[in-house]
Motif scaffolding. Structure first.
Motif, PDB file in Angstrom:
ATOM      1  N   CYS A   1      -1.570   6.839   1.685  1.00  0.00           N
ATOM      2  CA  CYS A   1      -3.192   6.662   1.607  1.00  0.00           C
ATOM      3  C   CYS A   1      -3.461   5.432   2.150  1.00  0.00           C
ATOM      4  CB  CYS A   1      -3.503   6.531   0.052  1.00  0.00           C
ATOM      5  SG  CYS A   1      -3.013   7.905  -1.190  1.00  0.00           S
TER       6      CYS A   1
ATOM      7  N   GLU B   1     -11.300  -5.958  -2.290  1.00  0.00           N
ATOM      8  CA  GLU B   1     -11.087  -4.604  -1.894  1.00  0.00           C
ATOM      9  C   GLU B   1     -10.945  -3.560  -3.071  1.00  0.00           C
ATOM     10  OE1 GLU B   1      -7.730  -3.062   0.113  1.00  0.00           O
ATOM     11  OE2 GLU B   1      -6.233  -4.692  -0.771  1.00  0.00           O
TER      12      GLU B   1
ATOM     13  N   ARG C   1       0.766  -1.115   0.219  1.00  0.00           N
ATOM     14  CA  ARG C   1       0.038   0.190  -0.041  1.00  0.00           C
ATOM     15  C   ARG C   1       0.818   1.346  -0.062  1.00  0.00           C
ATOM     16  NH1 ARG C   1      -5.386  -0.580   2.364  1.00  0.00           N
ATOM     17  NH2 ARG C   1      -5.761  -2.664   2.605  1.00  0.00           N
TER      18      ARG C   1
ATOM     19  N   ARG D   1     -13.810  -0.868  -5.300  1.00  0.00           N
ATOM     20  CA  ARG D   1     -13.432   0.296  -5.902  1.00  0.00           C
ATOM     21  C   ARG D   1     -13.882   0.315  -7.380  1.00  0.00           C
ATOM     22  NH1 ARG D   1     -10.295   3.928  -2.437  1.00  0.00           N
ATOM     23  NH2 ARG D   1     -10.638   2.982  -0.390  1.00  0.00           N
TER      24      ARG D   1
ATOM     25  N   ASP E   1     -13.265   6.119  -5.112  1.00  0.00           N
ATOM     26  CA  ASP E   1     -12.213   6.305  -4.303  1.00  0.00           C
ATOM     27  C   ASP E   1     -12.728   7.498  -3.340  1.00  0.00           C
ATOM     28  OD1 ASP E   1     -10.649   4.305  -5.226  1.00  0.00           O
ATOM     29  OD2 ASP E   1      -9.515   6.039  -6.683  1.00  0.00           O
ATOM     30  N   ARG E   2     -13.842   7.992  -3.424  1.00  0.00           N
ATOM     31  CA  ARG E   2     -14.265   9.035  -2.666  1.00  0.00           C
ATOM     32  C   ARG E   2     -15.233   8.302  -1.442  1.00  0.00           C
ATOM     33  NH1 ARG E   2     -18.580  12.782  -2.880  1.00  0.00           N
ATOM     34  NH2 ARG E   2     -19.336  11.862  -4.836  1.00  0.00           N
TER      35      ARG E   2
ATOM     36  N   LYS F   1      -5.165  -1.147  -8.593  1.00  0.00           N
ATOM     37  CA  LYS F   1      -5.943  -0.114  -9.341  1.00  0.00           C
ATOM     38  C   LYS F   1      -5.479  -0.311 -11.188  1.00  0.00           C
ATOM     39  CE  LYS F   1      -9.038   3.037  -9.172  1.00  0.00           C
ATOM     40  NZ  LYS F   1      -9.888   2.904  -8.424  1.00  0.00           N
TER      41      LYS F   1
ATOM     42  N   ASP G   1      -6.475   3.515   1.084  1.00  0.00           N
ATOM     43  CA  ASP G   1      -6.957   3.056  -0.425  1.00  0.00           C
ATOM     44  C   ASP G   1      -6.127   1.617  -0.450  1.00  0.00           C
ATOM     45  OD1 ASP G   1      -8.263   5.161  -0.994  1.00  0.00           O
ATOM     46  OD2 ASP G   1      -6.478   6.365  -1.837  1.00  0.00           O
TER      47      ASP G   1
ATOM     48  N   TYR H   1     -15.495   1.146   1.518  1.00  0.00           N
ATOM     49  CA  TYR H   1     -14.461   2.051   1.025  1.00  0.00           C
ATOM     50  C   TYR H   1     -13.208   1.331   1.904  1.00  0.00           C
ATOM     51  CZ  TYR H   1     -11.740   6.276   1.629  1.00  0.00           C
ATOM     52  OH  TYR H   1     -10.710   7.347   1.440  1.00  0.00           O
TER      53      TYR H   1
ATOM     54  N   PRO I   1      -1.736   0.880  -5.144  1.00  0.00           N
ATOM     55  CA  PRO I   1      -2.110   1.557  -6.496  1.00  0.00           C
ATOM     56  C   PRO I   1      -1.797   0.577  -7.512  1.00  0.00           C
ATOM     57  CG  PRO I   1      -0.552   2.918  -5.269  1.00  0.00           C
ATOM     58  CD  PRO I   1      -0.848   1.721  -4.342  1.00  0.00           C
TER      59      PRO I   1
END
Ligand code: HEM
Length: 410
Positions: free
Chosen positions: A27, A325, A23, A329, A338-339, A36, A30, A291, A33
């Motif tokens: 963040c 997870e 991670r 998203r 991501d909000r 994502k 989150d 989230y 990355p």
């Protein structure tokens, strides 16, 4: 030979990325990355685990649900191709029906569904409210800062699952300490073995007592299945162990991590603090589950017959990891994913998994979180973090994500 443009050897360039990915410390709420990026590239990709094996990683919501709902996947850790745990130290181990397939999974699960039905759980709401209020009274009676994990987040679900099962809460330090070891990815197989045997031995003893003298609790009902010849003592113990662990570690992390996420999103916290609408509180619970997605190392399965996903075939004997997870998203399902937005309808999230193994305790977890999120910030409106965010230790070393401690004051 190195590639002239990149300087990277061709086989390294082609190599599957390692899983789990790190991670970004900036963040902490989150997903990594790299997940994502993989999701943007397509629904599934091969990844490499610590032992060199290369299961499929499923990153998109629709494909995750399709595979988790498919009877051609197995949760049995002994199946060929089952993706091994997160690290060489993590070790393996069977934990009752969560690691079994139907029909045996369904037979065992049915034995313990009744206490987790919505009606039964709702009947516990006033008792949970009393527990939450009492712990807040104790906090306010003493000086800050306190560790919210220790004085609030962990006691609530532990007290509730102890009451349901009939495990004396006075023993909480003993089993919480061992549970912590069991869910730590860096524990050695020996450490995990000792921790598991200690708690299992303790629960086996309690089951023995209930066999002799049944009470009005879930352990007695499980013990009754031994008497009826439907479970061995060993199977009953594993079942009690699953319920004890799943019943407190998960919700405790959602309470602490959820509170930290809200403290870092003051506009969302203000909405929650100022509302009297139970629907908004319930919506906040779903959005925080989506989230934060604390069971962050993915649902693992072995494929028992070829499964076609788009133009790709996952072959029998291959492993597959649904990393929910990142599914939570997926922009195809959740706009601006991501909000953190507690007013959105997040109920379709996969934080409780999907398919036959979908979380048995979800009505209980939801109710506990609704009571907590609907009470804590109203009763302590000035609640704040008592250290810098950078100093909070996140549980990147555990199967269940969260924070090790949460120093707060008011
Ligand atoms: C916020 C809290 C919780 C979260 C995020 C959570 C998450 C999950 C997830 C993702 C699964 C699916 C595992 C898989 O497919 O391999 C699961 C299964 C399970 N959960 Fe939870 N859980 C929570 C609370 C609870 C509670 C309070 C209990 C109560 C005992 C519980 C009991 C179980 C059990 C028994 C299973 C296995 C179900 C089966 O295999 O049929 N969980 N949970």
């Amino acid at each position: 030979m190195a590639d002239t443009a990149t300087g990277i050897a061709p086989q390294a360039q082609d190599a599957a990325p390692e899983f789990p990915m790190p991670r970004q410390s900036r963040c902490p709420f989150d997903p990594p990355p790299a997940l994502k990026d993989l999701q943007e590239q397509g629904p599934l990709t091969k990844v490499r685990l610590w032992d060199g094996s290369e299961p499929w990683l499923v990153t998109r919501y629709a494909e995750q649900r399709a595979i988790l709902g498919d009877p051609r996947v197995s949760a049995d850790t002994d199946q060929p191709g089952y993706p091994t745990k997160a690290s060489p130290e993590a070790g393996e181990g069977k934990l009752s029906f969560i690691m079994m397939d139907d029909p045996e999974h369904a037979r065992l699960r049915r034995m313990v569904t009744a206490p987790f039905a919505i009606k039964k759980v709702e009947a516990l709401r006033p008792a949970v409210q009393r527990i939450v209020d009492g712990l807040i009274d104790d906090m306010l009676a003493g000086p800050g800062p306190v560790d919210l994990v220790d004085v609030f987040a962990l006691p609530i679900p532990s007290l509730v699952i102890c009451e349901l099962l009939g495990v004396p809460y006075e023993e909480h330090e003993f089993f919480q300490e061992h549970t912590k070891t069991m869910v730590r990815t860096t524990a050695t197989p020996e450490e995990r073995g000792v921790a598991t045997r200690e708690v299992a031995g303790y629960l086996a003893g309690l089951l023995g007592k209930r066999l002799a003298e049944p009470k009005d609790d879930l352990l007695s009902s499980i013990a009754g299945r031994i008497t009826a010849g439907e479970l061995t003592h060993q199977q009953a113990t594993e079942m009690a162990l699953l319920l004890l662990i799943a019943g407190h570690e998960t919700t405790a992390n959602m309470i602490a991590l959820g509170t930290l996420a809200l403290l870092q999103h003051p506009d969302q916290l203000a909405l929650l603090r100022e509302t009297d609408d139970p629907k908004l509180v319930a919506s906040a619970v779903e959005e925080l589950l989506r989230y934060l997605h604390i069971t962050h190392l993915g649902r693992r399965r072995a494929v028992t017959e070829d499964i076609e996903i788009g133009d790709q075939v996952i072959k029998a004997g291959e492993g597959v990891i649904m990393v929910n997870e990142i599914g939570n998203r997926d922009p195809e399902v959740f706009a601006d994913p991501d909000r953190l937005d507690i007013t959105r309808d997040a109920r379709r999230h996969v934080a409780f998994g999907f398919g036959v193994h979908q979380c048995l305790g979800q009505p209980l977890a939801r109710m506990e979180l609704q009571v907590v999120y609907g009470t804590l910030y109203k009763r302590i409106p000035t609640l704040k973090l008592a250290c810098a965010l950078e100093d909070v230790r996140f549980k990147t070393d555990a199967f269940i994500y969260g924070v090790h401690e949460l120093p707060v004051t008011w």
